[in-house]
Design a protein around this motif. Structure first.
Motif, PDB file in Angstrom:
ATOM      1  N   ALA A 195       0.845  -1.196   0.000  1.00  0.00           N
ATOM      2  CA  ALA A 195       0.000   0.000   0.000  1.00  0.00           C
ATOM      3  C   ALA A 195       0.876   1.239   0.000  1.00  0.00           C
ATOM      4  CB  ALA A 195      -0.923   0.018   1.216  1.00  0.00           C
ATOM      5  N   CYS A 196       0.389   2.271  -0.667  1.00  0.00           N
ATOM      6  CA  CYS A 196       1.140   3.523  -0.743  1.00  0.00           C
ATOM      7  C   CYS A 196       0.183   4.606  -1.224  1.00  0.00           C
ATOM      8  CB  CYS A 196       2.316   3.386  -1.698  1.00  0.00           C
ATOM      9  SG  CYS A 196       3.308   4.891  -1.883  1.00  0.00           S
ATOM     10  N   GLY A 197       0.523   5.843  -0.933  1.00  0.00           N
ATOM     11  CA  GLY A 197      -0.275   6.946  -1.441  1.00  0.00           C
ATOM     12  C   GLY A 197      -0.285   7.007  -2.952  1.00  0.00           C
ATOM     13  N   CYS A 198       0.711   6.397  -3.574  1.00  0.00           N
ATOM     14  CA  CYS A 198       0.765   6.404  -5.034  1.00  0.00           C
ATOM     15  C   CYS A 198      -0.330   5.533  -5.654  1.00  0.00           C
ATOM     16  CB  CYS A 198       2.132   5.949  -5.527  1.00  0.00           C
ATOM     17  SG  CYS A 198       2.671   4.368  -4.864  1.00  0.00           S
ATOM     18  N   CYS A 216      -9.195  11.472   0.774  1.00  0.00           N
ATOM     19  CA  CYS A 216      -7.872  10.879   0.997  1.00  0.00           C
ATOM     20  C   CYS A 216      -7.015  11.772   1.892  1.00  0.00           C
ATOM     21  CB  CYS A 216      -7.179  10.630  -0.332  1.00  0.00           C
ATOM     22  SG  CYS A 216      -7.052  12.092  -1.409  1.00  0.00           S
ATOM     23  N   ALA A 217      -7.052  13.079   1.645  1.00  0.00           N
ATOM     24  CA  ALA A 217      -6.268  14.011   2.461  1.00  0.00           C
ATOM     25  C   ALA A 217      -6.781  14.051   3.899  1.00  0.00           C
ATOM     26  CB  ALA A 217      -6.307  15.410   1.847  1.00  0.00           C
ATOM     27  N   GLY A 218      -8.095  13.999   4.064  1.00  0.00           N
ATOM     28  CA  GLY A 218      -8.662  14.018   5.405  1.00  0.00           C
ATOM     29  C   GLY A 218      -8.418  12.725   6.162  1.00  0.00           C
ATOM     30  N   CYS A 249     -11.076   6.132  -0.254  1.00  0.00           N
ATOM     31  CA  CYS A 249     -11.443   6.859  -1.476  1.00  0.00           C
ATOM     32  C   CYS A 249     -12.741   6.288  -2.058  1.00  0.00           C
ATOM     33  CB  CYS A 249     -10.316   6.750  -2.499  1.00  0.00           C
ATOM     34  SG  CYS A 249     -10.732   7.477  -4.116  1.00  0.00           S
ATOM     35  N   PRO A 250     -13.742   7.133  -2.284  1.00  0.00           N
ATOM     36  CA  PRO A 250     -15.012   6.618  -2.819  1.00  0.00           C
ATOM     37  C   PRO A 250     -14.914   6.156  -4.273  1.00  0.00           C
ATOM     38  CG  PRO A 250     -15.071   9.006  -2.683  1.00  0.00           C
ATOM     39  CD  PRO A 250     -13.800   8.582  -2.012  1.00  0.00           C
TER      40      PRO A 250
END
Length: 274
Positions: A195-198, A216-218, A249-250
């Motif tokens: 897993a990663c933000g990428c 995602c930021a929240g 993320c929706p």
């Protein structure tokens, strides 16, 4: 007649205790491996909701600091917190034992699911200098579903517990709702332990799916994601590989079973907690 000769008859009313039907509870355990105990605190943060779960739906049969049980028992659902240290023989054995004795094994939190910050560990700790190889639990045993984030929110832990009960003890309609709710978490387990933000860049933004909602930021626990010009920007130096951004993320997956049954799922959870 003397006062001592007077016989006083006392009427004793026998109050029969009302017998209430007791639901067939499921058994839940929490196995603590290499983590910060934040996930266990999240479980306790359900407050009154936790009491409701324990009273009506689940027996907590194994958990660090919460249950005085030394050995892993048989259970329906096992929440595994923390990654597995390959240098620690006891941790590896306990994890394998938990897999053998539980019907459903859950990677509880980012460390168990993805390794999280423990993957950055290089050993040399003062108390355990030889502990340096930490892996997600799916590297050692088969995992049925993930509850990601660092730590997971209390509501999600509660919802998964209720849905696990409905899946194992409910009627056909409740089992269908529980299956719809738990399916995305099972899909995360099938997706792998990287897993990663990428992931947002590859699977959401590059596919033209991002709508700039900022979830995602929240969700990011370390503020590694910022919204710039309506799109997420990931600071890879800050990312701890917890998987929270992708999971929340929706647009990361389209699960029509959840969307089509959303009201029924929420009503079932609300009704269970009343």
């Amino acid at each position: 007649m003397k006062p001592s000769d007077v016989i006083v008859e006392e009427k004793v009313e026998v109050v029969q205790k009302e017998e209430k039907p007791v639901a067939e509870k499921i058994s839940i355990g929490e196995l603590h491996l290499s983590g910060c105990t934040g996930c266990l605190v999240t479980l306790a943060d359900n407050y009154e909701g936790l009491f409701k779960l324990l009273d009506d739906y689940a027996d907590l049969v194994y958990a660090l600091t919460l249950v005085d049980v030394r050995h892993v028992p048989e259970m329906d659902v096992c929440l595994v917190e923390g990654s597995c240290c390959l240098n620690d023989k006891i941790s590896v054995e306990e994890l394998k034992e938990a897999r053998a004795k539980s019907k459903v094994l859950v990677a509880y939190g980012a460390c168990a699911a993805y390794g999280n910050i423990t993957r950055f560990c290089r050993g040399g700790q003062w108390n355990q200098p030889g502990h340096e190889a930490f892996v997600p639990i799916s590297e050692v045993v088969d995992v049925d579903l993930y509850i990601p984030s660092c730590p997971p929110c209390p509501q999600q832990v509660r919802n998964v517990a209720v849905m696990a009960y409905l899946l194992l003890r409910g009627n056909d309609e409740q089992k269908n709702l529980a299956t719809a709710y738990l399916t995305p978490l099972m899909q995360l387990a099938q997706r792998g332990n990287e897993a990663c933000g990428c992931d947002l860049m590859y699977d959401v933004i590059n596919q033209g799916l991002c709508m700039g909602c900022g979830t995602c930021a929240g969700t990011c626990p370390v503020h590694a994601i910022t919204m710039e010009y309506g799109k997420p920007n990931v600071n890879r130096d800050l990312c701890i590989k917890c998987g929270a951004c992708y999971a929340q993320c929706p647009r990361s997956w389209f699960n029509f079973d959840v969307m089509n049954n959303y009201e029924g799922i929420m009503d079932a959870i609300k009704g269970a907690m009343q």
